[in-house]
Design an enzyme around this catalytic site. Structure first.
Site, short mmCIF file in Angstrom:
data_model
loop_
_atom_site.label_atom_id
_atom_site.label_comp_id
_atom_site.label_asym_id
_atom_site.label_seq_id
_atom_site.Cartn_x
_atom_site.Cartn_y
_atom_site.Cartn_z
N HIS A 1 -6.08 -6.57 -1.78
CA HIS A 1 -5.09 -5.56 -1.41
C HIS A 1 -4.09 -6.14 -0.43
CE1 HIS A 1 -3.66 -1.44 -0.99
NE2 HIS A 1 -3.72 -1.55 0.32
N SER B 1 0.82 -1.20 0.00
CA SER B 1 0.00 0.00 0.00
C SER B 1 0.86 1.26 0.00
CB SER B 1 -0.96 -0.05 1.20
OG SER B 1 -2.04 0.83 1.02
N ASP C 1 -7.75 -6.17 -6.04
CA ASP C 1 -7.61 -4.87 -5.38
C ASP C 1 -8.11 -3.77 -6.30
OD1 ASP C 1 -6.92 -2.90 -3.56
OD2 ASP C 1 -4.83 -2.84 -4.19
#
EC number: 3.4.16.-
Length: 563
Positions: A479, A225, A417
């Protein structure tokens, strides 16, 4: 037959209640809401980076570091029998001026699999900014998994696909204020990449002074991220500090970085949302797709003016999420578009997150992991830390040519994601101008055969490699790819660390199903249902478990669930 239908109906209702439980709220790993502005010093532009940029004024003499590994040895960890797992944890003061302290948890490589001195040292960083890397210890790449779904669960099993089976794993809560890290006064919280780099570098220097046996091992940095912004800056900083090594400093043997679902080049990644939403997933229609051109143009204008914290750019992503829902369905989960969520994923109850919150705020746990001096409770993410970093939409892509000339780089994306999707990643990788631009363009796609949790062969994903750069599209991944695809993510990181081809079968590089069976968490099959995205398999298995337990545990007119 009627009993089976009733049982499955009960399971379905309970699953839905659990999925909408407000406890243990998962905060957005990338916060696209309007961030609080600050009058404090801005992040320096890349054009102003000078020699002084690498003169770490906070760097204290390593002669002052007096601790030994035994000072950080974790003994009597609640929920785990002694002798099962070796780990070290605690706080290191990396900025004496602000009394800034970074918390770490270090798991040497599993000696039953690999000699720690033959394994690399791999740092893991969660993103946010301001989100704790302890999430990865309990939910993703780390060795600890809670047994059961009760918020007060305090028993662990060892994750058979833990990355410490291939590397010495070092998890760090950074920057200051994240997780169990702290400063004495909020004025000491960081506001720019330079301060983050300096504190990270200082931490590694102190860590290697204490754990000197590991200081010469191959060194890698990984994360997900917003770590896609952190990591290129940190790696570049280390390379430059190695070139200008100061007295008493330790040269860091940096060999590579691995970035998962990273937020690295917002200019391209934000622009990719409409392509991903319409062509790659179908979560928006033609009308919404046409409307995005104007939204994207407004965002790009802000970025071109150096405004890396604008409502215009936040609006692009928020509109995508809003448009993904309808009058009959909630909007999609930003971390896994197979799921729907009224809050787009902000309230997604990740398996283990509630237990993690309770566990890390217990006094006996804080004592065991040497974090009793941390003055605040542990939270998954810190909004204050997030709000002070106002350059979150600034690109880190300009650092890649330098990195690719010196170290290996793995970029991977979970297939499902949305927020840091594979379309945006693919596009920005194609924009890197480096010595192997043409080779990258011409590189053939590979099909990666991996191993399932049962040891069977399965498709792990697709990708390409040229020189020092590898990209992997990880099938089945969200994710948080290591969370829901533990075996293939372990295969992936092992190949990268060993510098092995993704064309080889997993058994040829020593990857096979682990011999240690994973115990089944028994509370209504909820963990299973959540992990596989709420599919019917979870309900069926959960119902079977409940039925067996009820048959064996019926007493005095009521049923009790036994762990």
């Amino acid at each position: 037959m009627n009993i089976k239908i009733i049982l499955l109906s009960i399971i379905l209702i309970i699953q839905l209640l659990l999925l909408n439980n407000n406890g243990g709220i998962v905060e957005s790993k990338i916060n696209f809401s309007k961030r609080k502005q600050t009058d404090r010093k801005p992040n320096p532009s890349p054009k102003t980076y000078t020699k002084e940029y690498y003169d770490n004024k906070y760097l204290k003499s390593l002669k002052n570091v007096k601790q030994t590994p035994n000072d950080f040895l974790v003994t009597d960890l609640p929920g785990l029998d002694n002798g099962i797992l070796t780990s070290f944890s605690g706080l290191l003061t990396t900025n004496e001026t602000s009394d800034g302290n970074l918390f770490f948890w270090f798991f040497p490589a599993n000696e039953t699999v690999i000699n720690p001195m033959d394994a690399p040292l791999l740092v893991w960083l969660n993103g946010g900014p301001g989100c704790s890397s302890m999430d990865s210890v309990f939910i993703e790449t780390g060795p600890l998994r809670f047994i059961g779904d009760s918020d007060n669960s305090d028993k662990f099993y060892i994750n058979p696909w833990s990355w410490h089976n291939s590397a010495n794993m070092l998890y760090i809560d950074q920057p200051f204020g994240t997780g169990l890290s702290f400063v004495s006064d909020n004025d000491g919280l960081v506001t720019n990449d330079l301060e983050i780099n300096q504190n990270f570098y200082q931490f590694i220097q102190e860590f290697f002074q204490i754990f000197s046996n590991y200081s010469t091992l191959p060194f890698f940095i990984s994360g997900e991220s917003y770590a896609g912004h952190y990591i290129p800056h940190m790696a570049s900083y280390i390379l430059n500090m190695n070139e200008n090594l100061s007295k008493d400093s330790i040269k860091i043997n940096l060999q590579g970085v691995a970035i998962g679902n990273g937020y690295t080049h917002p200019t391209t990644q934000i622009n990719s949302y409409r392509e991903f939403g319409y062509y790659a997933t179908g979560i928006i229609g033609q009308r919404q797709y046409n409307n995005y051109e104007n939204l994207n143009n407004l965002c790009q204008e802000q970025l071109s003016q150096g405004n890396y914290n604008s409502d215009e750019c936040a609006n692009v992503f928020n509109t995508l999420l809003d448009d993904s829902g309808s009058s009959n369905t909630s909007q999609v989960n930003m971390y896994d578009y197979r799921l729907n969520d009224p809050t787009a994923g902000n309230n997604w109850p990740l398996p283990g997150i509630n237990q993690e919150f309770v566990y890390l705020n217990r006094d006996d746990v804080r004592s065991a992991i040497h974090a009793t001096v941390t003055p605040h409770q542990w939270n998954e993410c810190n909004d204050t830390v997030n709000g002070l970093l106002t350059n979150q939409d600034e690109s880190s892509l300009y650092l890649f040519p330098e990195l690719l000339s010196n170290i290996r780089v793995l970029i991977y994306n979970g297939q499902f994601d949305v927020i840091c999707n594979h379309v945006g990643t693919t596009e920005y990788l194609n924009q890197i101008e480096w010595d192997y631009t043409q080779e990258w363009s011409d590189a053939p796609r590979f099909t990666w055969t991996s191993v399932g949790t049962d040891g069977s062969l399965q498709s792990g994903g697709y990708g390409k490699t040229a020189a020092n750069l590898t990209f992997v599209l990880a099938l089945g991944g969200s994710h948080m790819y290591p969370m829901n695809m533990p075996s293939t993510s372990f295969d992936m990181i092992t190949r990268f660390l060993k510098n092995k081809s993704f064309n080889d079968l997993p058994q040829s590089i020593g990857i096979d199903a682990p011999s240690t069976p994973k115990p089944v968490p028994l509370t209504l099959g909820a963990w299973i249902g959540i992990t596989v995205g709420g599919c019917a398999f979870g309900f069926l298995v959960g119902g079977l478990i409940i039925y067996i337990i009820m048959k064996k545990s019926s007493k005095n007119g009521y049923y009790k669930v036994i762990q």
